[in-house]
Design an enzyme around this catalytic site. Structure first.
Site, mmCIF file in Angstrom:
data_model
loop_
_atom_site.group_PDB
_atom_site.id
_atom_site.type_symbol
_atom_site.label_atom_id
_atom_site.label_comp_id
_atom_site.label_asym_id
_atom_site.label_seq_id
_atom_site.Cartn_x
_atom_site.Cartn_y
_atom_site.Cartn_z
ATOM 1 N NE ARG A 96 22.391 -2.687 -7.152
ATOM 2 C CZ ARG A 96 22.618 -2.945 -8.469
ATOM 3 N NH1 ARG A 96 21.996 -3.897 -8.925
ATOM 4 N NH2 ARG A 96 23.586 -2.425 -8.817
ATOM 5 C CD GLU A 151 33.441 -1.485 -10.624
ATOM 6 O OE1 GLU A 151 32.236 -1.526 -9.923
ATOM 7 O OE2 GLU A 151 34.215 -2.052 -9.947
HETATM 8 P P1 AMP Z 1 29.759 4.311 -10.187
HETATM 9 O O1 AMP Z 1 28.996 5.121 -11.230
HETATM 10 O O2 AMP Z 1 30.976 3.184 -10.930
HETATM 11 O O3 AMP Z 1 30.123 4.618 -8.707
HETATM 12 O O4 AMP Z 1 28.740 2.761 -10.357
HETATM 13 C C1 AMP Z 1 27.770 2.630 -9.318
HETATM 14 C C2 AMP Z 1 26.531 2.098 -9.608
HETATM 15 O O5 AMP Z 1 26.899 0.904 -10.290
HETATM 16 C C3 AMP Z 1 25.656 1.840 -8.512
HETATM 17 O O6 AMP Z 1 24.370 2.245 -8.717
HETATM 18 C C4 AMP Z 1 25.781 0.465 -8.211
HETATM 19 O O7 AMP Z 1 24.520 -0.061 -8.119
HETATM 20 C C5 AMP Z 1 26.513 -0.260 -9.271
HETATM 21 N N1 AMP Z 1 27.749 -0.961 -9.098
HETATM 22 C C6 AMP Z 1 29.141 -0.671 -9.603
HETATM 23 N N2 AMP Z 1 29.825 -1.426 -8.973
HETATM 24 C C7 AMP Z 1 29.325 -2.406 -8.330
HETATM 25 C C8 AMP Z 1 29.792 -3.548 -7.459
HETATM 26 N N3 AMP Z 1 31.022 -3.907 -7.720
HETATM 27 N N4 AMP Z 1 28.650 -4.075 -6.903
HETATM 28 C C9 AMP Z 1 27.573 -3.787 -6.798
HETATM 29 N N5 AMP Z 1 27.012 -2.748 -7.651
HETATM 30 C C10 AMP Z 1 27.938 -1.982 -8.281
#
Ligand code: AMP
Length: 189
Positions: free
Chosen positions: A76, A113
């Site tokens: 995205r 996550e």
């Molecule tokens: P992180 O590495 O945990 O910061 O996750 C970020 C990536 O995971 C981003 O590229 C987001 O597109 C996706 N992502 C993680 N959690 C969510 C969420 N609750 N809603 C939408 N996208 C998420």
């Protein structure tokens, strides 16, 4: 849905516009796993005015600095990053998931996550001293962006800021990006 806080960095944006952007995001419960509230931004992208507003907000993060390249994170981050790059006259560089880039790469594994992943950058995608802006749709735990920041630093580029459309503040993702990185988020939850 709780009202989001807006970053002072985006003061030039109209509060009503920011409220509209926030209302345009769809919360999807239990996707892709139970307990996750997924911030679905496809509803912002498909609305021409909201998409334009989102890019306008992200552009402010660069300030007056001339940006040579915008780096978007798979997948995205490509959408926001490429539109932003074209509007500010910068090049676009994709930071891709492992195995997708065709030429020589540098890579970094990280925890998500919900799961694990690895991202890669072409070795010649950035040059020493170039001003770059890293863009993604959302900051959650910071694993993805933290790995991206490290790859950018390995290539010697000058990271002006890391800009997110959304930040989930309660996950403290900023901590994984380091103190010397400017982190901006348009909408904070
Ligand atoms: P992180 O590495 O945990 O910061 O996750 C970020 C990536 O995971 C981003 O590229 C987001 O597109 C996706 N992502 C993680 N959690 C969510 C969420 N609750 N809603 C939408 N996208 C998420």
């Amino acid at each position: 849905m709780p009202h989001p806080e807006f970053s002072a960095t985006f003061a030039a944006m109209n509060q009503a516009d920011l409220d509209r952007l926030s209302s345009g995001i769809r919360d999807v419960h239990d996707f892709p796993k139970p307990g996750i509230i997924f911030k679905d931004i496809t509803t912002v992208l498909s609305d021409p005015e909201l998409f334009h507003l989102a890019i306008s907000g992200l552009i402010e993060t660069a300030g007056d600095v001339k940006i040579d390249k915008v780096i978007g994170i798979d997948a995205r981050g490509f959408i926001f990053g490429a539109a932003l790059a074209d509007r500010i006259g910068a090049g676009f560089v994709p930071m891709r998931k492992k195995g997708k880039l065709p030429w020589q790469t540098i890579g970094k594994a990280f925890a998500l996550e919900y799961g694990e992943d690895e991202i890669e950058l072409h070795k010649d995608a950035l040059h020493k001293g170039e001003n770059v802006l890293l863009v993604d749709d959302l900051l959650a735990t910071g694993g993805t962006a933290g790995a991206a920041v490290e790859l950018i630093s390995q290539l010697g580029a000058n990271l002006i800021a890391v800009s997110f459309f959304i930040e989930l503040e309660f996950l403290n993702g900023r901590e994984k990006l380091g103190d010397d990185v400017r982190i901006e988020a348009l909408l904070k939850y």
